[in-house]
Design a protein around this motif. Structure first.
Motif, PDB file in Angstrom:
ATOM      1  N   PHE B  63       1.265  -0.950  -0.337  1.00  0.00           N
ATOM      2  CA  PHE B  63      -0.133   0.210   0.190  1.00  0.00           C
ATOM      3  C   PHE B  63       1.130   1.062   0.487  1.00  0.00           C
ATOM      4  O   PHE B  63       1.069   1.769   0.979  1.00  0.00           O
ATOM      5  CB  PHE B  63      -1.044   0.044   1.155  1.00  0.00           C
ATOM      6  N   GLY B  65       0.765   4.318  -0.664  1.00  0.00           N
ATOM      7  CA  GLY B  65       0.395   5.830  -0.754  1.00  0.00           C
ATOM      8  C   GLY B  65       0.354   5.677   1.329  1.00  0.00           C
ATOM      9  O   GLY B  65      -0.011   6.839   1.571  1.00  0.00           O
ATOM     10  N   SER B 124      -5.005   0.040   3.735  1.00  0.00           N
ATOM     11  CA  SER B 124      -6.013   0.419   2.702  1.00  0.00           C
ATOM     12  C   SER B 124      -6.387   1.589   3.160  1.00  0.00           C
ATOM     13  O   SER B 124      -6.679   3.020   1.938  1.00  0.00           O
ATOM     14  CB  SER B 124      -6.134  -1.010   2.709  1.00  0.00           C
ATOM     15  N   ASP B 127      -3.627   4.448   2.809  1.00  0.00           N
ATOM     16  CA  ASP B 127      -3.907   4.750   1.020  1.00  0.00           C
ATOM     17  C   ASP B 127      -4.904   5.477   0.202  1.00  0.00           C
ATOM     18  O   ASP B 127      -4.554   6.029  -0.952  1.00  0.00           O
ATOM     19  CB  ASP B 127      -3.041   2.663   0.347  1.00  0.00           C
ATOM     20  N   ALA B 128      -6.074   4.633   1.044  1.00  0.00           N
ATOM     21  CA  ALA B 128      -6.964   5.635  -0.134  1.00  0.00           C
ATOM     22  C   ALA B 128      -7.174   6.945  -0.087  1.00  0.00           C
ATOM     23  O   ALA B 128      -7.401   7.545  -0.838  1.00  0.00           O
ATOM     24  CB  ALA B 128      -8.175   4.972   0.084  1.00  0.00           C
ATOM     25  N   SER B 130      -4.641   8.927   0.936  1.00  0.00           N
ATOM     26  CA  SER B 130      -3.315   9.363  -0.131  1.00  0.00           C
ATOM     27  C   SER B 130      -3.715   9.576  -1.273  1.00  0.00           C
ATOM     28  O   SER B 130      -3.871  10.789  -2.029  1.00  0.00           O
ATOM     29  CB  SER B 130      -1.404   8.560  -0.254  1.00  0.00           C
TER      30      SER B 130
END
Lengths: 375, 173
Positions: B63, B65, B124, B127-128, B130
């Motif tokens: 991940f 981000g 996650s 990451d989302a 980002s």
């Protein structure tokens, strides 16, 4: 003379060192022998420390069966009688209790099991028409043949659920979870364990086989109504000819789906970094809408129309003409990722229902699946 | 002529040999080794306990981000309620975990699977977030909508995981 004295001293040193080494070897050998003797000598006693259990009790018709287990392996089956029966061996340190509590019959393995050499091994029969609730710490369970709701959860252990005519809720954190239909409603989840939900197909090493039916004349049964599957890092496989509604979420595990949404149905798959594989057959009847934000797309899809750069396919001349095309020719690149919207039936067809795939960093793969007869 | 098999006098032996053959020295050495062993094992246990208490590191490999340096501290306005819900579920899970530590009935491999799953779900989410941030910086509304959908699913995944695990743990206790 001096040389001779030195030589003698060396000889003595070597002899004493050798004696020391020899004594170490002898001690180590004796210790190993002793440990082996103890292990061999005590093993039958450990096995014997399992206690047999053979218990039965009457159950009010319609009572809820609540079962609580520690560890070991348990086979749990429904039967026609209004009673429960438990047989098998209990791990050392465990005892068994049956207690009626209003409309609930509680079955419970009590105590903390000692050692791994002698786990519990139980066979339990309960009324088929009762609602079943099972909670286990680290037991592996096989649950089969129930008419009502089955709610089974174990923290670490494998689960197999099959031949249930009611709703199934099944979860394990770490083990493999297998649910074999037909089942009207399934909610199944794992954290890291593999999750397989299938009927009437069996997937063996990525090859899909049609399961044998008991009778060829049996009516075509509906495999699944509603399916909700979740995992974090386990691989999810869902194989079924059709489904009313399937929702599948994974975070970093792979997902493989081979199905077709039934009339008004929908299949919705999300994955963050895991690969999503969509297997399609010539019977798959759906509109695929797939987007991956940072991943790629590959594989092949059947086309009943020529792909066009505009994203709107042009119907091919010749009603029966179909061909397989590379998904590269169908995808549309956007700032938010790559997208494919494609009908797995000849256009125009108003009765297509969607397979929606949403991935963040995972790849999306399309592949044609041949259904083979059961081996 | 010297008898080659006569016992050697102490003076003829090297110093190290005299030292290791002296029971007093060996006793002192054994005590020192025991003390060092106890001290080291206590230190190792402390380190393991400290590691377990620390918030798990993000999985930056899967991940990317999740380790972005320019990530805003607050989540996007659209998911503030969901963020609070997940925080509450996380707090309830930790309280249940604390009670479980005293009972010890939950198997270690279940807890390990849960710890890894929490790292993955939290990564996650980051990451989302980002991706939402990147879309905002590019001014791409479509990409932002898509990233927000992913963020919502990531929060829901973590919430569901926490609720399931907590229920399982409470029923096991």
């Amino acid at each position: 003379m001096h040389i001779l004295a030195n030589h003698q001293a060396s000889v003595r040193a070597i002899m004493s060192t050798s004696a020391l080494h020899c004594s170490h070897i002898v001690i180590a050998a004796c210790a190993s022998l002793f440990a082996l003797t103890v292990a061999i000598g005590f093993a039958p006693q450990v096995a014997a420390a399992q206690t047999p259990v053979n218990a039965s009790a009457r159950v009010t018709p319609g009572a809820v069966i609540h079962l609580r287990l520690q560890s070991g392996s348990v086979q749990l089956s429904g039967w026609e009688h209004d009673s429960v029966h438990v047989s098998g061996m209990l791990a050392p340190g465990e005892s068994w209790a049956l207690r009626a509590d209003g409309d609930t019959m509680r079955l419970r393995a009590e105590g903390i099991p000692r050692g791994l050499a002698a786990p519990s091994e139980l066979v339990i029969f309960v009324p088929r028409r009762s609602v079943l609730i099972v909670r286990a710490a680290a037991a592996s369970l096989v649950v089969r043949d129930f008419d009502q709701t089955v709610d089974v959860a174990t923290a670490a252990g494998n689960l197999l659920v099959e031949a249930v005519r009611g709703t199934v809720r099944a979860e394990t954190m770490q083990g493999t979870l297998t649910v074999l239909g037909p089942i009207p409603r399934v909610e199944a989840s794992t954290a890291s364990g593999t999750l397989l939900v299938s009927v009437p197909y069996d997937t063996i090493n990525d090859t899909v086989y049609a399961r044998r039916r008991e009778s060829a004349a049996a009516p075509k049964e509906k495999p699944f109504g509603v399916v909700v599957l979740r995992s974090v890092s386990g691989r999810i496989t869902f194989d079924a000819p059709h489904v009313d509604s399937a929702t599948i979420h994974n975070v970093r595990g792979d997902v493989r789906v081979v199905t077709s949404p039934s009339d008004s149905g929908r299949v919705y798959v999300t994955s963050h970094t895991g690969r999503v594989t969509v297997g399609w057959t010539l019977d798959t009847h759906a509109l695929i809408d797939a987007i991956t934000q940072r991943g790629g797309m590959r594989g092949r899809l059947v086309a009943y129309a020529m792909p066009a750069m505009s994203g709107q396919p042009t119907p091919m001349s010749g009603a029966e003409v179909s061909m397989e095309v590379d998904v590269e020719t169908l995808l549309v690149k956007t700032p938010s990722g790559v997208r494919v919207t494609h009908a797995l039936r000849r256009l125009p067809d108003a009765s297509l229902f969607p397979i929606l795939i949403r991935a963040v960093r995972g790849d999306i793969v399309f592949e044609r699946v041949e259904i083979r007869p059961a081996p | 002529m010297t008898d080659p098999f006569a016992p050697e006098s102490d003076a003829a032996q090297p110093a190290w040999r005299r030292w290791i053959e002296n029971p007093k020295y060996m006793l002192v050495l054994a005590v020192v080794a025991l003390a060092a062993g106890i001290w080291m094992s206590r230190n190792t246990s402390r380190n393991a306990a400290a590691r377990a208490e620390l918030p798990p590191p993000a999985d930056c490999r899967r991940f990317p981000g999740a380790c972005a340096k320019d990530l805003p501290s607050a989540p996007p306005a659209e998911v503030v309620a969901l963020h609070a819900e997940v925080a509450a579920a996380d707090s309830a899970w930790r309280a249940t975990l604390e009670r479980e530590r005293r009972s010890g009935v939950f198997p270690d491999k279940g807890l390990t699977a849960m710890r890894d799953a929490l790292v993955a779900t939290e990564s996650s989410i980051l990451d989302a977030r980002s991706l939402v941030n990147d879309a905002e910086q590019l001014g791409d509304a479509d990409a932002r909508t898509r990233a927000l959908e992913s963020l919502t699913v990531a929060y829901e995944n973590k919430r569901e995981l926490l609720l399931r695990a907590r229920r399982l743990l409470e029923e096991a206790i």
